[in-house]
Scaffold this active site. Sequence first.
Site, mmCIF file in Angstrom:
data_model
loop_
_atom_site.group_PDB
_atom_site.id
_atom_site.type_symbol
_atom_site.label_atom_id
_atom_site.label_comp_id
_atom_site.label_asym_id
_atom_site.label_seq_id
_atom_site.Cartn_x
_atom_site.Cartn_y
_atom_site.Cartn_z
ATOM 1 C CG ASN A 10 -1.519 -1.035 -6.299
ATOM 2 O OD1 ASN A 10 -2.141 -1.335 -7.312
ATOM 3 N ND2 ASN A 10 -0.284 -0.600 -6.336
ATOM 4 C CG ASP A 12 -1.291 -0.773 -10.046
ATOM 5 O OD1 ASP A 12 -1.887 0.318 -10.056
ATOM 6 O OD2 ASP A 12 -0.094 -0.899 -9.716
ATOM 7 C CG HIS A 13 -2.387 -6.431 -10.383
ATOM 8 N ND1 HIS A 13 -1.648 -6.358 -11.552
ATOM 9 C CD2 HIS A 13 -1.498 -6.255 -9.374
ATOM 10 C CE1 HIS A 13 -0.377 -6.173 -11.256
ATOM 11 N NE2 HIS A 13 -0.261 -6.106 -9.947
ATOM 12 N NE ARG A 21 -11.156 -12.341 -23.185
ATOM 13 C CZ ARG A 21 -12.185 -13.183 -23.084
ATOM 14 N NH1 ARG A 21 -13.412 -12.741 -23.177
ATOM 15 N NH2 ARG A 21 -11.969 -14.468 -22.891
ATOM 16 N NE ARG A 48 5.311 -1.343 -14.817
ATOM 17 C CZ ARG A 48 6.182 -1.771 -13.905
ATOM 18 N NH1 ARG A 48 5.802 -1.966 -12.657
ATOM 19 N NH2 ARG A 48 7.431 -2.013 -14.224
ATOM 20 C CG HIS A 53 -1.037 -2.142 -14.187
ATOM 21 N ND1 HIS A 53 -0.698 -0.878 -13.812
ATOM 22 C CD2 HIS A 53 -0.055 -2.957 -13.710
ATOM 23 C CE1 HIS A 53 0.428 -0.911 -13.134
ATOM 24 N NE2 HIS A 53 0.862 -2.154 -13.067
ATOM 25 C CB THR A 103 5.956 -6.455 -9.582
ATOM 26 O OG1 THR A 103 5.449 -5.496 -8.658
ATOM 27 C CG2 THR A 103 6.934 -7.375 -8.867
ATOM 28 C CG HIS A 193 6.461 -4.939 -3.636
ATOM 29 N ND1 HIS A 193 6.607 -6.245 -4.030
ATOM 30 C CD2 HIS A 193 6.364 -4.225 -4.772
ATOM 31 C CE1 HIS A 193 6.631 -6.299 -5.353
ATOM 32 N NE2 HIS A 193 6.461 -5.081 -5.830
ATOM 33 N N GLY A 194 4.111 -7.115 -1.717
ATOM 34 C CA GLY A 194 4.068 -8.544 -1.418
ATOM 35 C C GLY A 194 3.304 -8.905 -0.158
ATOM 36 N N GLY A 215 -1.768 -4.495 -2.836
ATOM 37 C CA GLY A 215 -2.518 -4.637 -4.079
ATOM 38 C C GLY A 215 -2.728 -6.058 -4.522
HETATM 39 N N1 PXP Z 1 4.028 -0.096 -2.893
HETATM 40 C C1 PXP Z 1 4.675 0.166 -4.055
HETATM 41 C C2 PXP Z 1 5.550 1.360 -4.117
HETATM 42 C C3 PXP Z 1 4.499 -0.669 -5.186
HETATM 43 O O1 PXP Z 1 5.155 -0.390 -6.330
HETATM 44 C C4 PXP Z 1 3.607 -1.750 -5.088
HETATM 45 C C5 PXP Z 1 3.360 -2.600 -6.286
HETATM 46 O O2 PXP Z 1 2.785 -1.841 -7.290
HETATM 47 C C6 PXP Z 1 2.938 -1.966 -3.871
HETATM 48 C C7 PXP Z 1 3.179 -1.132 -2.778
HETATM 49 C C8 PXP Z 1 1.950 -3.056 -3.690
HETATM 50 O O3 PXP Z 1 2.556 -4.295 -3.861
HETATM 51 P P1 PXP Z 1 1.648 -5.584 -3.984
HETATM 52 O O4 PXP Z 1 0.856 -5.419 -5.243
HETATM 53 O O5 PXP Z 1 2.637 -6.692 -4.044
HETATM 54 O O6 PXP Z 1 0.758 -5.626 -2.767
#
Ligand code: PXP
Length: 245
Positions: A10, A12-13, A21, A48, A53, A103, A193-194, A215
């Site tokens: 992922n 996103d960040h 910036r 989103r 992001h 998040t 996630h996490g 991510g």
């Molecule tokens: N899966 C889903 C559906 C998510 O929404 C996210 C966060 O955007 C992730 C996985 C990845 O989570 P993390 O960024 O905590 O690794």
Amino acid sequence: MNQSLRLGVNIDHVATVRNARGGVHPDPVRAALAAMQAGADGITAHLREDRRHIRDADMDRLKAEVPLPLNFEMAATDEMVAIALRVKPHAVCLVPERREEVTTEGGLDVAGRQSVLKPIVARLADAGIRVSMFIAADARQLEASAAIGAAVIELHTGAYCEHHGSERAAELQRITAAARLSGKLGLECHAGHGLSYDNVGAIAAIPDVRELNIGHFLIGEAIFVGLEGAIRAMRRRMDEARSSS
Ligand code: PXP
């Protein structure tokens, strides 16, 4: 023999840092290509509602310029469905979304929203997109996901990652049971996630889990070891846990 475990990265960040910036650096597409070099099996990005992001143009470029499957995370809204139908990613993962959250905080209530979600799943699936539901490890949510025609579920590992000791063990049991049930219901099981180096092993070892989406930890770790180094180290941990399970 264990089935293989894919890693979706992922990015996103990368966009979060870019947007701090207002310019074009660092470029999420460049990050996706670096992730591919490091062995990622897919790229995940969440568009989103507030575009905090990833932006619409990022989604178009990720689809056009990155030769890996694109997993488009989005809320189940008319606006996002229209964008997904235009971008035509490999997969869409439907997630709950609240503007004020930092998040994605919980799983999607598929059981409570079947009548809204079923036609959305059908429209996306008719366009050739694999549809996934980001849900808690709860049998009701899995059964509802199968009932509305989803191909995939992604189990929310946030609570497992946040907790420790017996609470973490109980959460791991719930995730393991849900992953087993997914196979019986004909759903492909993903998780995320996490996840970090420290907690990925137990999830990677669950045989029914076919893909992890990771991510925040990877992008943070990239500050210290580079994105490719972070992804290779994560991949190693996943593979070690998988082969010893
Ligand atoms: N899966 C889903 C559906 C998510 O929404 C996210 C966060 O955007 C992730 C996985 C990845 O989570 P993390 O960024 O905590 O690794």
